[in-house]
Design an enzyme around this catalytic site. Structure first.
Site, PDB file in Angstrom:
ATOM      1  N   SER A 765      46.319  42.265  34.199  1.00 23.52           N
ATOM      2  CA  SER A 765      47.043  41.902  35.409  1.00 23.52           C
ATOM      3  C   SER A 765      47.885  43.088  35.883  1.00 23.52           C
ATOM      4  O   SER A 765      47.325  44.123  36.220  1.00 23.52           O
ATOM      5  CB  SER A 765      47.882  40.652  35.157  1.00 23.52           C
ATOM      6  OG  SER A 765      48.303  40.089  36.362  1.00 23.52           O
ATOM      7  N   ASP A 842      39.343  34.453  40.747  1.00 24.06           N
ATOM      8  CA  ASP A 842      40.760  34.714  40.480  1.00 24.06           C
ATOM      9  C   ASP A 842      41.568  34.403  41.741  1.00 24.06           C
ATOM     10  O   ASP A 842      41.445  35.088  42.750  1.00 24.06           O
ATOM     11  CB  ASP A 842      40.946  36.178  40.073  1.00 24.06           C
ATOM     12  CG  ASP A 842      42.307  36.462  39.467  1.00 24.06           C
ATOM     13  OD1 ASP A 842      43.268  35.768  39.843  1.00 24.06           O
ATOM     14  OD2 ASP A 842      42.405  37.373  38.626  1.00 24.06           O
ATOM     15  N   HIS A 875      42.251  33.852  36.927  1.00 23.14           N
ATOM     16  CA  HIS A 875      42.998  34.955  36.322  1.00 23.14           C
ATOM     17  C   HIS A 875      42.971  34.895  34.798  1.00 23.14           C
ATOM     18  O   HIS A 875      43.173  35.909  34.136  1.00 23.14           O
ATOM     19  CB  HIS A 875      44.444  34.916  36.824  1.00 23.14           C
ATOM     20  CG  HIS A 875      45.157  36.219  36.716  1.00 23.14           C
ATOM     21  ND1 HIS A 875      44.672  37.391  37.263  1.00 23.14           N
ATOM     22  CD2 HIS A 875      46.332  36.553  36.117  1.00 23.14           C
ATOM     23  CE1 HIS A 875      45.513  38.372  37.021  1.00 23.14           C
ATOM     24  NE2 HIS A 875      46.523  37.903  36.323  1.00 23.14           N
TER      25      HIS A 875
END
Length: 899
Positions: A765, A842, A875
């Site tokens: 991330s 995502d 994600h």
């Protein structure tokens, strides 16, 4: 997103509507945190949506300098997998499952990379000396050696990432008695022994004493309505403890939000009825208790309603809610980035008014998320369209795009009318974020707003009785230190009590004071100049954690001993008698939660040694109560059986800044050998990865089993080292952070026990962004390998609230956005090899980020990278257990060895 705190005098955790329970033990012996089958007693996660007393905030870090706002730390781009491993401290059942899968994914993804990397580092030509030697070429700083024999067993990967090493933790749901009694908690029995839901005195947590404060709320775990068997999934007792609001058939929405069917359970008759008798199957998005226990406000289909318990009537407060209008609940970006929860409805402390947010996202652009293999439950494509992907449209404001517009509305319970209050000198609708609403006494409400770039902050006091308001504080943080302010959830209302030396109402806030985040007390409400409760070159963290209104004592967690330590302190409301809790050690990491009146606390020692938990009376309480709740004996036994790496804490100086570092050295470390080094990072603004928590995770496995050195450096931009250290990254994310990682790697490359030709870096991330930015800036000079998972590659593609806080709008910082993007494909081509992974679905860091970077690499003919796409994964990349394939594939065998 992080640890939760119960508000002082409140029966709720404001971050989320409460999951029902968290596993708890009835005895002092440790329990296996991964198994709850034999546990007969649990402590309920939350108690009520009613705020009946001054509030205590969630765990975060805000600040101001002499009346100037600061921020709290938020890891918007991560799921807290690194810090919490498998056991989140908040005890939320649904979030725990998400975090479990998330962390398993992270470790297994990198596990495939690291195991294959092992083939590279042990291949012919890369062998190193294995002769034992006790040298002196070690970094300066603290060394944590958990007393583990180097000859112990190696930790299996599944154990390191599967929760086996997660400390057993207990979450207490503190609750106020019907008459304000302190030291009570909400309990739930799981094993069929005793009442299902009851209130117990904390001193009788194991049920070994008789106590008049024990109240049975629900005798059984099920109830019947019109012959329908109902098992509650979440419960919220009313403030008077006479009714329980129960929810069933939960459906998750976003990170914090959900819908369900709601019921009112009468404690005296042990019977239930629908919250809305005319629509028992209507899915409700949020329900909150009146502090007077006679009404419930709730949102359904984005409209706000009120149910009076004295009748079965339900009245609609709003009627125009729908696709683009939200009442009493946040939209996606407010839930994710502003409130960090699903609540946008607030009762006044006397129950006479409801404050609620009106959110209009008509102008917010939509972003499509394509699902190629899956679709929502109940979705059926039209005949002939079965081969087309399902497309989910999300209202997602990217940097520079229109934000939702918000306003605060009020509802007068007695007059049954809604109204708004015009406040002079507030920000314009298209440039305003309402970031905090704090109900006070006598119809007063505190409202904090910022501009969309999060550097102008205003606090208004609104009088709902008089229907008027005014700005009482206004600051420009950009002019103060060039930094920003983040949404606050810690402001604590302090009611007037002349007998206790408080002639006026006030509130406790966190402010920037001489470059550090500290506690300040504002009284009366209109006073813009606070009484500073703390000062110094250190920062408050959970501020405040609890307030003892009887004795005018404020409790909080701070970094006074060291930026990587946490200790519990107290201070008087007049700023005197600053003291560390006597139970604290000098080098330690503590957390704490307080009872309703702050007379009791759950003290949690979280490292560096084996964690433990105690229930104790507060220093201002003469009870002198202490109960060992958890000793983690099983974890201590494991630590004596397995060989863990030693942890070496130090700092390195880069450009005059001292950066915290932790180095994990393999067992049987030999300074005559040459070890490969893996840098693991996150690095987001205000975050912290280097701390004194006990943690066995994937990094531990890499050091212990694979024999690597694993280094984590908290570079500039991270938190708890002062505003100058953090705010230097403003308008230019990635530049200083990457520079610091490179300088640290060069410093490690000079150490005699490091093989500087075998250095890698990885992150997820924001850490994925940092991995690519570091590789781009380094251009193969220091790092040879990298892996970026779900990375941001262009900040124009991330959500507006988070991005503009640090980067301003793209229209106002075009050069900064260009510099912060991953765009130098030529530099990336200088690295030996790097891997990018991303889920196609995502909804946080859109797949658009990776596709844009791939196009840049293709245009310049860059070939030294590999790409793995996970269809329909978000994600967390766990659709169809995608992490398993990552773990099993031989990617790095092919990359490093060529076969």
């Amino acid at each position: 997103m992080k640890l939760d705190r119960m508000r002082v005098g409140s029966r709720i955790n404001d971050e989320e509507a409460m999951p029902l329970t968290a596993p708890e033990s009835r005895a002092r012996d440790s329990i296996d945190s991964s198994s709850t089958a034999s546990i007969s007693l649990t402590l309920v996660e939350g108690a009520s949506h009613a705020t009946t007393e001054p509030s205590k905030p969630a765990h975060n870090h805000n600040g101001r300098t002499q009346g100037n706002y600061a921020e709290k730390y938020r890891d918007d781009l991560e799921e807290d997998w690194e810090e919490n491993n498998y056991i989140p401290t908040n005890g939320k059942s649904s979030q725990r499952r998400t975090l479990i899968v998330f962390w398993l994914l992270v470790a297994l993804c990198v596990g495939g990379w690291a195991v294959a990397f092992l083939f590279f580092v042990t291949s012919p030509g890369n062998k190193t000396s294995t002769s034992p030697h006790s040298g002196s070429n070690s970094p300066e700083g603290d060394v944590t050696k958990p007393g583990i024999p180097a000859t112990g067993k190696k930790i299996p990967l599944d154990d390191a990432i599967g929760g086996v090493w997660s400390p057993a933790e207990h979450t207490i749901s503190w609750i106020a008695g019907a008459k304000g009694e302190d030291g009570l908690l909400l309990q739930k029995s799981e094993g069929g022994t005793g009442p299902y839901l009851h209130v117990e005195d904390v001193r009788n947590i194991h049920g070994t004493q008789s106590n008049n404060n024990s109240i049975v709320l629900m005798k059984e775990s099920v109830f019947f309505v019109n012959d329908e068997r109902i098992s509650p999934e979440k419960v919220w007792p009313s403030p008077d403890l006479k009714t329980v609001l129960a929810m069933t058939r939960e459906k998750k929405n976003w990170r914090h939000s959900f819908t369900g069917l709601y019921w009112l359970f009468d404690v005296e008759t042990q019977t239930a009825q629908p919250l809305d008798p005319d629509a028992p199957n209507g899915r409700i998005q949020l329900a909150t208790w009146s502090p007077t226990s006679d009404a419930v406000a709730f949102t359904r289909d984005n409209n706000l309603y009120i149910r009076n318990l004295t009748s079965k009537s339900v009245k609609a407060i709003t009627t125009d809610g729908g696709t683009n209008l939200f009442y009493g609940i946040p939209d996606w970006v407010y839930e994710e980035e502003v409130f960090e929860g699903n609540i946008a409805t607030w009762w006044s402390l006397d129950g006479k008014y409801i404050s609620y947010l009106r959110t209009n996202e008509t102008l917010v652009p939509e972003f499509p998320i394509d699902f190629y293999l899956s679709s929502p439950p109940g979705y059926s494509p039209k005949p002939g369209e079965e081969s087309y992907p399902y497309v989910q449209q999300i209202k997602y404001p990217k940097a520079g795009a229109p934000n939702p517009t918000v306003s605060l509305q009020f509802y007068d319970i007695e007059r049954e009318e809604s109204f708004s209050v015009d406040v002079k000198d507030t920000l314009k609708d298209d440039d305003r974020l309402i970031v905090e609403v704090i109900p006070g006494s006598k119809g007063k409400v505190l409202v904090r707003e910022t501009n969309r770039e999060s550097y102008i902050v205003k606090v208004a006091v609104i009088d709902a009785n008089k229907r008027e308001g005014k700005i009482v504080r206004s600051d420009n943080i950009d002019e103060i230190d060039g930094g920003w302010v983040e949404p606050s959830h810690t402001t604590t209302y302090i009611p007037a009590d002349p007998s206790a030396g408080r002639p006026d109402d006030g509130y406790i806030d966190t402010v920037i004071h001489e470059g550090y985040i500290h506690l300040a007390y504002f009284t009366p409400l209109e006073n813009p100049k606070p009484k500073m409760l703390t000062t110094g070159k250190w920062e408050v963290v959970a501020a405040p954690s609890g307030v003892d209104l009887k004795n005018n004592v404020v409790y909080f967690v701070a970094t006074k001993e060291s930026p990587i330590d946490r200790h519990v302190y107290s201070v008087k409301l007049d700023g005197s008698e600053l003291r560390m809790l006597k139970d604290s050690d000098k080098s330690a990491y503590y957390d704490v939660s307080f009872s309703h009146g702050a007379g009791y606390m759950l003290l949690k020692y979280q490292g560096p040694q084996i964690p433990w938990q105690k229930l104790i009376s507060s220093p201002s309480n003469a009870d002198n109560y202490i109960e060992i709740l958890e000793e983690n004996k099983k974890l201590a036994k494991l630590s004596n059986e397995f060989a863990l790496p030693s942890l070496h804490y130090s700092t390195i100086t880069v450009d005059g800044f001292e950066l915290p570092v932790v180095e994990r050295r393999p067992p049987n470390f030999d300074e005559t050998k040459k070890y490969p080094v893996l840098f693991q990072l996150y690095g987001g603004p205000g975050s912290q990865t280097v701390n004194k928590k006990f943690l066995v995770n994937f990094q531990t496995y890499v050091a212990s089993n694979l024999g690597y050195i694993v280094v984590t450096v908290d570079g500039r931009g991270t938190g708890f080292n002062g505003r100058k250290f953090k705010c230097i990254v403003r308008r230019n994310l990635g530049h200083y952070e990457a520079h610091d990682q490179i300088q640290a790697a060069k410093a490690w490359g000079k150490k005699p026990y490091v093989d500087k030709t075998r250095m890698a870096i990885w992150g997820w991330s924001y850490g994925g962004f940092m991995t690519l930015k570091t590789l781009e800036q380094d251009a193969g000079e220091t790092f040879q390998y990298g892996m970026a998972v779900a990375p941001v590659t262009n900040w124009r593609y991330y959500d507006s609230v988070y991005t503009e806080r640090y980067m301003h709008m793209p229209q106002n910082n075009e050069g900064g956005y260009e510099n912060a993007s991953i765009s130098n494909a030529t530099n990336l081509s200088q690295n030996t090899r790097f891997l990018i992974m991303h889920g196609s679905a995502d909804d946080n860091v859109h797949f658009q980020n990776t596709l844009t970077l791939l196009d840049k690499l293709d245009i310049l003919g860059v070939h030294n990278y590999d790409m793995h796409v996970f269809p329909d994964s978000n994600h967390g990349i766990y659709f169809h257990h995608a992490y398993k394939m990552v773990h099993q594939r031989k990617y790095f065998n092919l990359s490093f060895l060529g076969h």
